[in-house]
Design an enzyme around this catalytic site. Structure first.
Site, PDB file in Angstrom:
ATOM      1  N   GLY A  26       4.379  55.013  15.957  1.00 53.19           N
ATOM      2  CA  GLY A  26       4.599  54.475  17.091  1.00 53.19           C
ATOM      3  C   GLY A  26       5.696  55.264  18.126  1.00 53.19           C
ATOM      4  O   GLY A  26       5.927  56.606  17.215  1.00 53.19           O
ATOM      5  N   ARG A  27       6.209  55.258  18.944  1.00 52.57           N
ATOM      6  CA  ARG A  27       7.364  55.974  19.371  1.00 52.57           C
ATOM      7  C   ARG A  27       8.470  56.198  18.700  1.00 52.57           C
ATOM      8  O   ARG A  27       9.288  57.177  18.776  1.00 52.57           O
ATOM      9  CB  ARG A  27       7.775  55.271  20.947  1.00 52.57           C
ATOM     10  N   GLY A  29       8.453  56.507  15.283  1.00 52.48           N
ATOM     11  CA  GLY A  29       8.215  57.461  13.987  1.00 52.48           C
ATOM     12  C   GLY A  29       6.940  56.766  13.404  1.00 52.48           C
ATOM     13  O   GLY A  29       6.049  56.166  13.941  1.00 52.48           O
ATOM     14  N   ASP A 145      15.238  43.803  20.999  1.00 56.29           N
ATOM     15  CA  ASP A 145      13.767  44.184  21.316  1.00 56.29           C
ATOM     16  C   ASP A 145      12.913  43.271  20.448  1.00 56.29           C
ATOM     17  O   ASP A 145      12.037  43.618  19.622  1.00 56.29           O
ATOM     18  CB  ASP A 145      13.720  45.567  20.474  1.00 56.29           C
TER      19      ASP A 145
END
Ligand code: ADE
Length: 305
Positions: A26-27, A29, A145
């Site tokens: 993903g963004r 890692g 998040d």
């Protein structure tokens, strides 16, 4: 296992871990399945540009005794150099079913399974949010998040909350005001989107978590048989990878919310009411995590079939 090791000893941890296969990209890692002696572990490898997340997650896990069945269990962190670059590793327990997002994409649920997932996730969120005094204490922690990709499913049918890379305590907020625009745009609360939240107040971030948790409840409930296909929140109105402005128009201007199922079973009606009380436009009237847990326990107890 291994979790009680002092931080000094954990510098050798990475050398003892064998990476087996990549289970997620993903963004942030990558996440690998690995082995550490007899244990299966998950290794999250951060991109070095995201060192702040690795640092925050490591700090939260190691300054606080965060041991709870519904929070991903920490094994250790490691910072190794591979040639010219630094590799930042976070090592945790491994859960073969993967994230709640993957689980919901694969499987429809019975009401019983839905309730086990929601109750355990609520339990994890409650433990994070709760400040505990005393020697075994912990500060209250806002996750910042919350989403189905950051919740893992255990083989016993319960969830655990993962990804503390943006998490904050009251001390963090007092020291430097976090940016309310961090986190995943699709799950961002109306007050974060229109900049109306009090970013200096720790409790504001807890209320953002509750808003996002309401969306998670909706995603899980949609998969109860007779299930509809998995969809992310706002799938009807938001594009893939929505912008901040897309989400502000939807969530603030239009005050749109996902549509709860029209199932008339008392449990599902109760779940629909619960999600509305979580994603309320007015952050002040959103339910605290303890109230969410109690409501879920009541719904579970009255569902006799
Ligand atoms: N994906 C992200 N973290 C994971 C973990 N701890 N176990 C399994 N899959 C994961």
């Amino acid at each position: 296992s291994g979790s009680g090791l002092p931080l000094m000893v954990q510098r050798t941890l990475a050398k003892q871990v064998t990476l087996i296969d990549c289970v997620g990209k993903g963004r942030y890692g990558e996440v690998w399945r690995g082995s550490w002696y007899a244990d299966s572990v998950a290794v999250k490898i951060f991109f070095s540009r995201d060192e702040a997340s690795w640092r925050r997650e490591t700090e939260i896990y190691s300054t606080v005794l965060l041991r709870h069945d519904n929070i991903l269990a920490y094994v250790g962190s490691d910072c190794t150099s591979r040639g010219s670059c630094t590799q930042l590793w976070l090592i945790t327990h491994f859960h073969p079913l993967g994230s709640l997002y993957e689980h919901l994409s694969r499987s429809a649920l019975t009401r019983h399974q839905m309730m086990a997932l929601c109750l355990s996730a609520a339990n994890g969120l409650l433990h994070l949010h709760t400040e505990i005094h005393g020697t075994q204490g912990k500060p209250g922690i806002a996750h910042r998040d919350i989403k189905t990709k950051n919740i893992l499913v255990k083989v016993n049918g319960e969830c655990c909350i993962a990804d503390l890379g943006l998490a904050v305590t009251r001390a963090h907020v007092a020291h430097s005001t976090p940016d309310p625009r961090q986190g995943t745009k699709r799950y961002m609360s109306p007050e974060a989107l229109d900049n109306s939240m009090n970013a200096e107040c720790f409790e504001s971030y807890l209320k953002c978590d509750i808003y996002a948790f309401g969306l998670v409840l909706w995603e899980v409930c949609r998969r109860v048989r007779p299930a509809r296909e998995y969809r992310p929140p706002y799938y009807e109105v938001a594009p893939n990878d929505p912008t901040y402005d897309d989400m502000r128009k939807i969530v603030c201007t239009d005050a749109a919310r996902p549509t709860p199922s029209d199932d008339t079973h008392p449990t599902m009606v109760g779940m629909a009411n619960l999600m509305r009380e979580c994603w309320h436009q007015n952050a002040a009237v959103r339910l605290p995590a303890l109230r969410i847990k109690k409501t879920l326990l009541k719904l579970a107890a009255s569902d006799t079939s």
